[in-house]
Design a protein around this motif. Structure first.
Motif, PDB file in Angstrom:
ATOM      1  N   ASP A  76       3.831   9.735 -10.766  1.00  0.00           N
ATOM      2  CA  ASP A  76       2.581   9.471 -10.064  1.00  0.00           C
ATOM      3  C   ASP A  76       2.621   8.077  -9.452  1.00  0.00           C
ATOM      4  O   ASP A  76       3.077   7.121 -10.077  1.00  0.00           O
ATOM      5  N   ILE A 120       0.361   5.040  -7.265  1.00  0.00           N
ATOM      6  CA  ILE A 120      -1.017   4.579  -7.080  1.00  0.00           C
ATOM      7  C   ILE A 120      -1.418   4.913  -5.646  1.00  0.00           C
ATOM      8  O   ILE A 120      -0.776   4.460  -4.697  1.00  0.00           O
ATOM      9  N   PRO A 121      -2.451   5.733  -5.458  1.00  0.00           N
ATOM     10  CA  PRO A 121      -2.841   6.117  -4.096  1.00  0.00           C
ATOM     11  C   PRO A 121      -3.468   4.941  -3.345  1.00  0.00           C
ATOM     12  O   PRO A 121      -4.083   4.065  -3.946  1.00  0.00           O
ATOM     13  N   THR A 122      -3.271   4.938  -2.027  1.00  0.00           N
ATOM     14  CA  THR A 122      -3.890   3.908  -1.200  1.00  0.00           C
ATOM     15  C   THR A 122      -5.339   4.260  -0.889  1.00  0.00           C
ATOM     16  O   THR A 122      -6.071   3.436  -0.384  1.00  0.00           O
ATOM     17  N   HIS A 123      -5.736   5.487  -1.180  1.00  0.00           N
ATOM     18  CA  HIS A 123      -7.123   5.936  -1.006  1.00  0.00           C
ATOM     19  C   HIS A 123      -7.378   7.048  -2.019  1.00  0.00           C
ATOM     20  O   HIS A 123      -6.466   7.537  -2.664  1.00  0.00           O
ATOM     21  N   SER A 124      -8.596   7.448  -2.157  1.00  0.00           N
ATOM     22  CA  SER A 124      -8.940   8.428  -3.195  1.00  0.00           C
ATOM     23  C   SER A 124      -9.033   9.856  -2.654  1.00  0.00           C
ATOM     24  O   SER A 124      -9.645  10.698  -3.285  1.00  0.00           O
ATOM     25  N   ALA A 125      -8.407  10.137  -1.521  1.00  0.00           N
ATOM     26  CA  ALA A 125      -8.524  11.462  -0.915  1.00  0.00           C
ATOM     27  C   ALA A 125      -7.484  12.451  -1.421  1.00  0.00           C
ATOM     28  O   ALA A 125      -7.413  13.560  -0.931  1.00  0.00           O
ATOM     29  N   THR A 179      -3.601  13.046  -4.122  1.00  0.00           N
ATOM     30  CA  THR A 179      -2.628  12.650  -5.132  1.00  0.00           C
ATOM     31  C   THR A 179      -1.327  12.233  -4.457  1.00  0.00           C
ATOM     32  O   THR A 179      -0.816  12.959  -3.606  1.00  0.00           O
ATOM     33  N   CYS A 180      -0.779  11.088  -4.841  1.00  0.00           N
ATOM     34  CA  CYS A 180       0.511  10.618  -4.330  1.00  0.00           C
ATOM     35  C   CYS A 180       1.524  10.654  -5.465  1.00  0.00           C
ATOM     36  O   CYS A 180       1.238  10.177  -6.561  1.00  0.00           O
ATOM     37  N   ARG A 182      -4.909  17.768  -3.842  1.00  0.00           N
ATOM     38  CA  ARG A 182      -5.205  17.973  -5.270  1.00  0.00           C
ATOM     39  C   ARG A 182      -3.875  17.976  -6.021  1.00  0.00           C
ATOM     40  O   ARG A 182      -2.817  18.152  -5.408  1.00  0.00           O
TER      41      ARG A 182
END
Length: 92
Positions: free
Chosen positions: A27, A29-34, A36-37, A59
């Motif tokens: 996993d 860390i995403p740059t935004h909450s839209a 999963t990265c 998702r």
């Protein structure tokens, strides 16, 4: 035998049979909450060569699904190469 965290999965059929590699996902860390990265990693079981894919999905997606999608990349690459050859773009 894969080390802990690795799963042996096939990325689909290849010219010489199933393309079976050791796979793992981490996993990011995403740059935004839209969505999963994740960092998808595959290791060649014979040569030990490692390749990476940065994946985004709206998702969470299980590892086998990510591997299946990554396996389609080869089909797209082959189609682009064939198109370049037919159009003569591979000569310049």
């Amino acid at each position: 035998m894969p080390r802990r965290g690795w799963q042996q999965l096939s990325a689909g059929a290849g010219a010489k049979g199933p393309r079976s590699y050791d796979w793992a996902a981490v996993d990011l860390i995403p740059t935004h909450s839209a969505g999963t990265c994740r960092l998808l990693i595959h290791r060649n079981r014979t040569t030990g060569e490692v390749a990476y894919y940065r994946c985004f999905s709206p998702r969470p997606v299980p590892l086998p699904a990510l591997v299946r999608v990554a396996g389609t990349r080869w089909r797209v690459e082959e189609t682009l190469q064939a198109g370049k050859g037919l159009a003569g773009l591979d000569e310049h």
